[in-house]
Design a protein around this motif. Structure first.
Motif, mmCIF file in Angstrom:
data_model
loop_
_atom_site.group_PDB
_atom_site.id
_atom_site.type_symbol
_atom_site.label_atom_id
_atom_site.label_comp_id
_atom_site.label_asym_id
_atom_site.label_seq_id
_atom_site.Cartn_x
_atom_site.Cartn_y
_atom_site.Cartn_z
ATOM 1 N N SER A 1 3.152 -45.634 -25.153
ATOM 2 C CA SER A 1 3.708 -46.024 -23.972
ATOM 3 C C SER A 1 4.306 -45.236 -22.952
ATOM 4 C CB SER A 1 5.078 -46.988 -24.390
ATOM 5 O OG SER A 1 4.613 -47.918 -25.150
ATOM 6 N N ASP B 1 8.018 -61.260 -25.712
ATOM 7 C CA ASP B 1 7.671 -60.917 -27.153
ATOM 8 C C ASP B 1 7.585 -61.922 -28.037
ATOM 9 O OD1 ASP B 1 7.850 -57.492 -28.060
ATOM 10 O OD2 ASP B 1 8.025 -58.968 -29.588
ATOM 11 N N ASP C 1 4.389 -66.299 -27.723
ATOM 12 C CA ASP C 1 3.137 -65.642 -28.403
ATOM 13 C C ASP C 1 2.294 -65.222 -27.493
ATOM 14 O OD1 ASP C 1 1.214 -65.082 -30.316
ATOM 15 O OD2 ASP C 1 0.900 -66.970 -30.980
ATOM 16 N N CYS C 2 2.086 -63.888 -27.334
ATOM 17 C CA CYS C 2 1.500 -63.343 -25.982
ATOM 18 C C CYS C 2 1.540 -64.091 -24.939
ATOM 19 C CB CYS C 2 -0.207 -63.326 -26.559
ATOM 20 S SG CYS C 2 -0.588 -62.180 -27.351
ATOM 21 N N GLY D 1 4.618 -58.023 -24.583
ATOM 22 C CA GLY D 1 4.802 -57.563 -25.858
ATOM 23 C C GLY D 1 6.017 -56.436 -25.619
ATOM 24 N N PHE E 1 9.854 -53.426 -33.712
ATOM 25 C CA PHE E 1 8.679 -52.633 -33.892
ATOM 26 C C PHE E 1 8.923 -51.219 -33.195
ATOM 27 C CE2 PHE E 1 4.886 -50.366 -32.684
ATOM 28 C CZ PHE E 1 3.984 -50.652 -33.707
ATOM 29 N N GLY F 1 9.134 -55.102 -26.700
ATOM 30 C CA GLY F 1 9.697 -54.623 -27.497
ATOM 31 C C GLY F 1 11.196 -54.239 -27.047
ATOM 32 N N GLN G 1 -0.221 -55.808 -37.628
ATOM 33 C CA GLN G 1 0.891 -56.669 -37.610
ATOM 34 C C GLN G 1 0.780 -57.719 -38.640
ATOM 35 O OE1 GLN G 1 2.469 -57.447 -33.857
ATOM 36 N NE2 GLN G 1 3.770 -59.104 -34.518
HETATM 37 C C1 LIG Z 1 3.372 -51.300 -29.772
HETATM 38 S S1 LIG Z 1 4.652 -52.323 -29.408
HETATM 39 C C2 LIG Z 1 5.232 -52.152 -27.709
HETATM 40 C C3 LIG Z 1 6.607 -52.228 -27.340
HETATM 41 C C4 LIG Z 1 7.205 -51.994 -26.167
HETATM 42 N N1 LIG Z 1 6.179 -52.368 -24.993
HETATM 43 C C5 LIG Z 1 7.174 -50.431 -26.067
HETATM 44 O O1 LIG Z 1 6.220 -49.891 -25.210
HETATM 45 O O2 LIG Z 1 7.879 -49.730 -26.524
HETATM 46 C C6 LIG Z 1 3.971 -53.828 -29.653
HETATM 47 C C7 LIG Z 1 4.997 -55.263 -29.136
HETATM 48 O O3 LIG Z 1 4.273 -56.407 -29.257
HETATM 49 C C8 LIG Z 1 4.890 -57.276 -29.860
HETATM 50 N N2 LIG Z 1 4.302 -58.569 -30.421
HETATM 51 C C9 LIG Z 1 3.444 -58.483 -31.401
HETATM 52 N N3 LIG Z 1 2.717 -59.781 -31.375
HETATM 53 C C10 LIG Z 1 2.891 -60.286 -30.429
HETATM 54 C C11 LIG Z 1 2.769 -61.712 -29.930
HETATM 55 N N4 LIG Z 1 1.735 -62.302 -30.509
HETATM 56 N N5 LIG Z 1 3.345 -62.097 -28.806
HETATM 57 C C12 LIG Z 1 4.134 -61.417 -28.063
HETATM 58 N N6 LIG Z 1 4.344 -60.100 -28.455
HETATM 59 C C13 LIG Z 1 4.002 -59.787 -29.653
HETATM 60 C C14 LIG Z 1 5.643 -56.469 -31.061
HETATM 61 O O4 LIG Z 1 7.048 -57.355 -31.432
HETATM 62 C C15 LIG Z 1 6.009 -55.527 -30.252
HETATM 63 O O5 LIG Z 1 7.341 -55.484 -29.706
#
Ligand SMILES: C[S@@+](CC[C@H](N)C(=O)[O-])C[C@H]1O[C@@H](n2cnc3c(N)ncnc32)[C@H](O)[C@@H]1O
Length: 353
Positions: free
Chosen positions: A194, A241, A267-268, A219, A185, A221, A287
């Motif tokens: 961030s 993630d 998953d979260c 999450g 993402f 990334g 998403q």
């Molecule tokens: C807005 S991005 C932030 C990424 C990172 N923390 C950053 O600051 O660059 C949100 C992240 O949440 C992850 N994500 C989305 N749904 C998720 C889930 N159900 N469980 C874990 N991670 C998830 C996405 O893959 C993405 O990497």
């Protein structure tokens, strides 16, 4: 359920020969009975939540970034693929399908006109060396392309996937190069939300009675929040993630920065059982087909479950997400920390669970 996937279901439920299914975020709400076809069907997904859902439906599934190691077999009779939003990934998977199929095997693509299904089908036909059959089901198109026997595509026929599989430098941070890749993402930049969270980190930590001993990047990334907060001397760091490409990039960045971080799929953070002194989170806004509000709640709930009673969770969200109202369900204390025209940062404390 996604209409394109609905149109593709007959190819999955009637798989009488070895069939590979490339399932990305579009498959999150899929529902069907794998039944007898299950024995011939193998799914590959870059999303942990999709992978887990498919397993629950009785499908053999592999969580991976659609890499060569995971997709070693080259004797599938069919590959079924509902095209992805991201072009490099769609190109990568059509190329991968060519390599996975045996001679005469067919690729079945599904998607809508506005998503470029016609163009993807044409490109696949050029690569596969045979004409495509394109049929319309409502607003969905299904394209079928057979792999010509003895075909040997020339270089120009391969679809440009922008080297999907390769990590590449995207930015510098505290003397280290950050690496990321398509499939993550916002992969090619530092997220402005961030960055705002990190700008306010030090001030937030000063409200704690002692420095945090443990940190969770929820999450993660490619790992920006963990890397940018490396100066906190937390003895334990965990980054999680649900995206395979993100986990690969984060792992690489932590190793090259010499930072000890446990990187784990979830998953979260659903597989985590310990609690943390500090949680950093920039939840996804959009998403797949899920609405933003549901995801924000899901991340807040996870943070409430995983935060120490005396710890702090820092969240950054798009400004118009009503975080205070939503967070009150899971936390007793909320402090606004920063706000610009795009993002708001909040400190959450005293989880209710
Ligand atoms: C807005 S991005 C932030 C990424 C990172 N923390 C950053 O600051 O660059 C949100 C992240 O949440 C992850 N994500 C989305 N749904 C998720 C889930 N159900 N469980 C874990 N991670 C998830 C996405 O893959 C993405 O990497």
């Amino acid at each position: 359920m996604d209409p394109s996937l609905s149109a593709l279901l007959p190819y999955l439920t009637c798989a009488t020969r070895p069939t590979a299914w490339f399932a990305d975020e579009n498959a999150l709400a899929v529902s069907f009975n794998a039944g007898d076809a299950g024995a011939n069907l193998t799914a590959f997904s870059n999303r942990y939540d999709v992978d887990q859902r498919l397993r629950r439906l009785g499908v053999r599934s592999h969580f991976c970034d659609f890499d060569a190691a995971a997709l070693q077999r080259a004797d599938y009779t069919s590959v079924v693929y509902r095209i992805s939003k991201e072009k490099p990934l769609a190109h990568h998977l059509i190329n991968r399908a060519y390599r996975c199929l045996d001679a005469g095997g067919r690729l079945v693509l599904g998607g809508e006109k506005s998503e470029g299904i016609k163009s993807y089908t044409q490109k696949a036909a050029a690569l596969f060396g045979s004409p495509a059959a394109l049929r319309k089901h409502g607003k969905v198109y299904i394209g079928e392309i057979a792999k010509a026997a003895g075909a040997n595509p020339d270089q120009a026929a391969w679809l440009d996937d922008q080297h999907y599989g390769d990590l590449r430098p995207i930015a510098r941070l505290d003397g280290h190069t950050l690496y990321s890749k398509p499939g993550v993402f916002g992969w090619n930049k530092v997220d402005a939300g961030s960055a705002l969270l990190i700008d306010n980190l030090q001030a937030a930590l000063e409200t704690l009675p002692r420095p945090p001993a443990s940190l969770l990047d929820l999450g993660c990334g490619y790992g920006y929040l963990t890397l940018a907060s490396a100066a906190i001397g937390a003895g334990r760091r965990v980054a999680t993630d649900n995206n395979a490409a993100a986990l690969a990039a984060a792992g690489h960045n932590f190793r090259s920065a010499g930072l000890a971080v446990e990187v784990t799929a979830g998953d979260c953070g659903d597989r985590l059982t310990e609690r943390f002194d500090l949680i950093l989170c920039n939840p996804p806004f959009h998403q797949g087909f899920t609405v933003a509000g549901d995801l924000t709640d899901k991340f807040l709930q996870a943070a409430g479950r995983l935060l120490n009673p005396t710890g702090l969770a820092l969240f950054v969200v798009n400004r118009f997400v009503p975080l205070p109202r939503r967070a009150a369900v899971f936390f007793r204390r909320l402090t606004p920390l920063a706000d610009n025209r795009s993002f708001s940062v909040f400190a959450l404390a005293q989880p209710r669970t």
